[in-house]
Design an enzyme around this catalytic site. Structure first.
Site, short mmCIF file in Angstrom:
data_model
loop_
_atom_site.label_atom_id
_atom_site.label_comp_id
_atom_site.label_asym_id
_atom_site.label_seq_id
_atom_site.Cartn_x
_atom_site.Cartn_y
_atom_site.Cartn_z
N ASP A 167 41.00 34.17 55.67
CA ASP A 167 41.47 34.57 57.23
C ASP A 167 40.19 33.81 57.83
OD1 ASP A 167 41.88 35.10 59.91
OD2 ASP A 167 42.57 37.03 59.21
N ASN A 182 46.71 46.74 29.39
CA ASN A 182 46.16 46.07 28.18
C ASN A 182 45.09 45.16 28.74
OD1 ASN A 182 48.66 44.90 29.08
ND2 ASN A 182 47.83 43.01 28.11
N TYR A 183 45.13 44.42 29.93
CA TYR A 183 44.26 43.58 30.34
C TYR A 183 43.18 43.95 31.45
CZ TYR A 183 45.75 38.66 29.38
OH TYR A 183 45.89 37.33 28.83
N HIS A 196 48.50 33.12 34.41
CA HIS A 196 47.88 34.06 35.35
C HIS A 196 47.74 33.27 36.77
CE1 HIS A 196 46.16 37.05 32.43
NE2 HIS A 196 46.26 36.14 31.64
N HIS A 253 47.61 30.63 29.94
CA HIS A 253 46.92 31.07 28.88
C HIS A 253 47.63 31.15 27.54
CE1 HIS A 253 44.45 34.90 26.90
NE2 HIS A 253 44.62 33.78 26.26
N GLY A 282 42.88 48.73 43.59
CA GLY A 282 42.20 49.60 43.90
C GLY A 282 42.47 50.94 43.01
N ASP A 332 52.47 45.82 42.14
CA ASP A 332 53.04 46.59 41.39
C ASP A 332 52.22 47.84 41.10
OD1 ASP A 332 55.16 44.77 41.17
OD2 ASP A 332 54.95 44.03 39.34
N ASP A 381 50.13 42.40 39.66
CA ASP A 381 49.26 43.48 39.37
C ASP A 381 48.72 44.41 40.60
OD1 ASP A 381 49.52 43.18 36.72
OD2 ASP A 381 47.59 42.26 36.13
N HIS A 401 51.53 32.91 28.66
CA HIS A 401 51.56 33.48 29.99
C HIS A 401 50.84 32.77 30.96
CE1 HIS A 401 48.61 35.81 27.80
NE2 HIS A 401 47.90 36.15 29.07
#
Lengths: 693, 693
Positions: free
Chosen positions: A472, A412-413, A465, A623, A336, A332, A329, A463
């Site tokens: 750092d 959707n999420y 996640h 999930h 932001g 792809d 997510d 699925h």
């Protein structure tokens, strides 16, 4: 890769030479300057499709010199501002990466990227893809076979195409089609995920044409049937106006009569926050959303940079085309880009301060993103307590927390992402997964072991996640190390005659790699600075990492899923620091093929001992949908903690003022409390969660 | 065991025949009646030392008939009230167990318990033991060798003796001695744990005499040195008046202008709570403290009984006398006995309702325990959210929670224990560990792998906290089953050509036993009712259990620690239901030897499939002390969740009214917010956390 257009040509509309902090996100003028510079490097009227225009963070070595001067109130060195840019020649597959020096307007780097490198999606593009799918004659013909009721509205959800190495060289989107409740087709916010259709057009983004129409298996095996008349099931709406709402929940307000305890200092696009000995800088970018820099406690440095680096969501259904559902997510799309505009009184409670962001659009313009981070305090329950049983005197403090929250909508999420700071020197990264399950049609009477039926005819597939938090560290300065503690039983001996003893053994991590938590050994990873010792017990100052267990990626090691999700197979990755290595799944995740992420960096087998290194902490959810997760899912909450271990010389929350009624003003509820219940009201004037339309 | 005194003799002062609920805790008059009956069964002037007088819960079969009538608003059957009693003939080792029928005044059972069966400690006794240790001449002589400063005050902390099979047939206490800061000897709440002494008297409770004075090893090995002059180190106080307090934390008040959303109905010593479709009965007893009965959601039964069943805290130092530090705080002392009197505005925030309890004292009288449970609502952040990216419309609800909190002080340590209910049908059991580490002296310059130096000369030894939550399920009625889901990768095949598929497999637990979580398989335990199916997807209605990983007990299998802590070696124990099997470590844990707890019950290898069974869920902390845990420890938080799985037919929180500013009344913090900081004040008039003295 071929270098081209590294122009020294005329540099139009340079950003004004404001002395920005080197870690400040690009400003509106910097974004437009950067795109202008790139446009000018091409022949006039070349139509560029910008994907990303964001801060190219300066080399850490330069920033460290700057921060050192800043903290010591000395003159800061000048560091040039640079923009990182991704763009296409519009309607082609020519995908470029460029770096522009914003002071000089010079193009420092501008290359056409090679095969199998594809850009993230953007908002305008997604809308165009939706439209292209629905306007395609072939798609219309398939939809016609469904014999949907008069006036039906079909909705198209573009999905990243994933990658399986089969005909996926082009940049493609897979659209999943749904039906809006045909009885209520005017409801634009109807939950179409309750009525999934078995037709899935594939779009090439080069020309926005449908290249293929996939039909879906809807049984227990991978048989594909021709499209048949669709059986319309009842709707399953999540909107409040379709529910009989509870009427017995009374208001609970968080009131801070003297205001909030934090201070925000804004410098252009950057903000610093100070709260309860904490101080850090907040950034915001297209990909990671919220980023924290230069995190300090009581003037001691802790972390150079903290951000959610990546996430991957692979699905369990192995059948075409579902096997390609494996989203990144952040890479792809972008945390932001997808950040919600947070609304007062809806997304946070109490005294709220909002931070804004600026990102770029596909034309090279700047898009102001308002209220993308909310900052507020919350009560975290009791912080510590002790009662002297001899005297009855209790000493108790409450744990106040500072929350920086951002919410992203990925189709959707939803993910609710928050950094939470407390007064005991602890940082927590909280992830709440909510929103709507990605659904697909299933025939009546069928059960499958890779999904749950959440509504008649609706399958929600299992699925994973898998999240990767990039840490750092800079604990009391540079040259930290990663180590882990484990507890083992002592063997029986004269020293341990009753078999009750156990001991802790520390192992220092010397080489980059993927490491796992062994719960059976209480294995606990710690970031240490071996050069700075606790003044009382001589131990290296350290922060420990507490992350919940998760099942590693289930796709097999030869799968594209596994190769692409380079962070998905270990609890911890540690790599030596290199500028630009920010994203655990690699810089370009869309239809990626692996080899460019943290697993590959770890394979360098670099020394990570007493040097500059980066830790990627993974957490996740497998999930397995419940019917309770539909039509919208109650938040599933994950927390990653970082806590001081021998970093301070005592409990750092010891100086929190005691918890007292004069300060807290609690109220005694009278016995047999039975007040009249209050009617919940929806969408009143001034309310915040009504449609924007 | 020999039965004696099963008197049918005169029954003095019977409890009034008020129709108590069968699950209501004993009332004041019932406690005094019970002790009177027992006293009357002995010759006059026999001095009895009562340990426990508590409700003997009726057989579940009887209570179920009662509850069934109650819920169906039918006449309820009469169930006799019984008291369970433990007592000694004072200053003897004659420890008895009795049951008294309160209606008839008959002694139904009254037996002298056998060897190796010892009672819990009680408050008066602990104070007497402290005193006995300090007044012993031998102890005084050893203390003299320390050459403590003039005016020094030595504090004695009695510890349960543990059991190792070596000379521990008698009921004994091991006292650990500490020095109050000699510079400030008048401070009765000084943190003496910062100044541990190497002398440890052992007391027999039969005659309250010191039977032995142990000297402690203070080096890295098990050498015992004669007592030497004590090097007084600086103090390390936790009290606020010894700190320079933060001045920049501003008030945060939780305000409920229309009152709380819950209702409490009190019936004598029992209360029922109703809140947001939840309804349950609250009890309180000496051993478990807070107990929930007959937990229902929306008129569907979920649980017959929920309580913290046991906890064990074994320590890592294998050297005499430390190897015996293995406390069972519930069985050795009692969560009810040790419950804090909670103070408005100190222990909870918002609109608070307090529940009281009644327990017994050592004379057979009743002790009212005020404010032992606080009931309040809290905001749990966002409950669910979805934004339609096409229209921008966000639907969002906040998660309101109901909290029942109890806090116990176990000498140095504190546990904050809470049941938390939400609007999505979920129950959480939260444990916060705080308070002060149990410390011991260590020579300068020494490091040991079984403890951490938290102050000069002070060692805090590693220890495990292992908790056992008892869950007696009744999901949609009786005859439940336990099952677990696991996720596995699918092998490659024509069905799974890309190696991405995975599936979930359910395993039903048929036999009582200890079971473990396999995180690598995402193993998730569920309590199901296979006779009640989800109307949409046909799955058995279920609740799943989510508990954090913990390291199982580290003491070896032949050790007394292992044998005694019968719950400490598995994530889950499941046993067939038997009346009276409430405590996972067995009924009598003090100096116990094993064989009477959940591991032993599980060894019956009973059928647990589709029948009445009980689940014990374990969670824990392997506490490797940090210096930040001293002089008082920031809360370490553990949560056990129980969540519906295909129990409802959609998200049960769907009907929560939307989160809106009109209801929530949040406040926008102005930019550059810099209000004057507020001075924290301590111990003002009306404040709650000042000394009781």
């Amino acid at each position: 890769m071929s270098t081209e257009g590294t122009a020294t040509s005329a540099t139009p509309r340079l950003a004004k030479n404001t002395p920005s902090h080197p870690l400040a996100p690009l400003s509106t003028s910097e974004i437009t300057s950067a795109s202008a510079v790139i446009k000018a490097s091409w022949p006039a009227h070349t139509d560029l499709h910008f994907k990303v225009i964001t801060l190219e963070e300066p080399p850490k070595s330069e920033v460290l010199r700057y921060l050192d001067a800043e903290h010591n109130k000395k003159p800061v060195p000048s560091i040039s501002r640079k923009a990182f840019i991704n763009y296409y020649i519009r309607n082609t597959n020519k995908f470029h990466e460029a770096i522009v020096d914003l002071s000089s307007g010079r193009v420092l780097h501008n290359v056409l990227l090679g095969a199998f490198v594809h850009a993230n999606g953007d908002g305008d593009e997604i809308v165009a893809i939706e439209k292209a799918a629905l306007e395609d004659d072939g798609v219309k013909a398939e939809i016609a076979k469904l014999q949907l009721p008069e006036g039906s509205v079909v909705i198209s959800d573009p999905w990243i195409y994933g990658a399986d190495g089969v005909g996926d060289e082009e940049r493609l989107y897979q659209c999943f089609l749904y039906l809006r409740d045909p009885v209520n087709s005017a409801e634009v916010d109807s939950n179409h995920y309750a009525l999934p259709l078995p037709i899935s057009p594939v779009i090439s983004t080069t020309d926005m044409k449908v290249i293929r129409i996939d039909l879906m298996p809807t049984g227990a095996d991978n048989t594909i049937k021709p499209v048949e008349p669709y059986k319309v099931q009842p709707p399953n709406e999540y909107l409040p106006e379709y529910q009989t709402l509870r009427t017995d929940i009374k208001p609970l307000n968080v009131v801070q009569p003297e205001g909030a305890s934090f201070q925000v200092t804004r410098e252009g696009t950057s903000s610093t926050l100070s709260w309860q000995k904490w101080k850090f800088r907040v950034g915001f970018n297209q990909r990671e959303g919220m980023v924290l820099y230069d995190v300090r406690y009581d003037d001691r440095s802790l972390f150079y940079r903290l951000s959610l680096s990546d996430m991957n969501i692979p699905y369990a259904d192995p059948r075409h085309p579902f096997h390609k559902k494996s989203a990144f997510d952040l890479g792809d799309a972008g945390a932001g880009t997808m950040a919600n505009n947070l609304k007062l009184g809806c997304d946070c409670l109490g005294s709220i301060y909002y931070l804004d962001g600026v990102i770029s659009d596909d034309k090279g313009g700047a898009v102001p993103m308002e209220n993308v981070i909310c900052v507020h305090e919350q009560d975290g329950g009791i912080g510590w307590k002790h009662t002297n049983y001899r005297t009855g005197r209790a000493a108790v403090v409450r744990s106040r927390q500072l929350v920086l929250q951002s919410i992203i909508t990925v189709s959707n999420y939803e993910y609710i992402l928050a950094f939470v700071f407390n007064q005991a020197g602890e940082i927590e990264y909280e992830i709440r997964a909510t929103g709507i399950l990605s659904t697909q049609p299933i025939d009546e009477g069928i059960e499958v072991p890779f999904g749950t039926i959440v509504h008649p005819g609706v399958l929600a597939v299992h699925h994973q996640h898998i999240f990767s938090l990039r840490v750092d560290p800079m604990l009391d300065g540079g040259d930290n190390r990663l180590a882990y503690d484990e507890a083992f039983p002592m063997p029986r001996s004269d020293f341990n005659p009753h078999g009750t003893g156990y001991y802790v053994q520390e192992t220092v991590v010397e080489q980059s790699g993927g490491y796992d938590t062994e719960y059976a050994n209480n294995r606990t990873f710690k970031i240490q600075n071996a050069n700075v010792r606790n003044p009382i017990n001589g131990k290296p100052v350290a922060y420990k990492i507490q992350a919940p267990p998760f099942q590693k990626i289930l796709s097999d090691k030869d799968s594209f899923n596994y190769k692409r999700a380079e962070f998905s197979d270990h609890n911890i990755y540690v790599v030596s620091y290199r500028d630009g290595e920010l994203y655990a799944g690699g810089k370009y995740t869309n239809q990626s093929r692996g080899g460019t992420g943290v697993r590959s960096w770890a394979d360098r087998k670099d020394n990570v001992l007493d040097t500059d290194f980066v830790v990627f902490i993974q957490a996740g959810i497998n999930h397995i949908p419940r019917i309770e997760d539909f039509p919208v899912m109650p938040c599933e909450i994950l927390k990653i903690h970082m806590k001081p271990v021998n970093f301070f010389d005592k409990n750092p929350a010891l100086d929190v003022p005691p918890s007292e009624q004069g300060f807290n003003k609690s109220v005694l509820v009278s016995e047999q409390h039975r007040q009249p219940s209050v009617e919940a009201t929806i969408g009143q004037d001034g309310s915040c969660c009504t449609p924007k339309l």
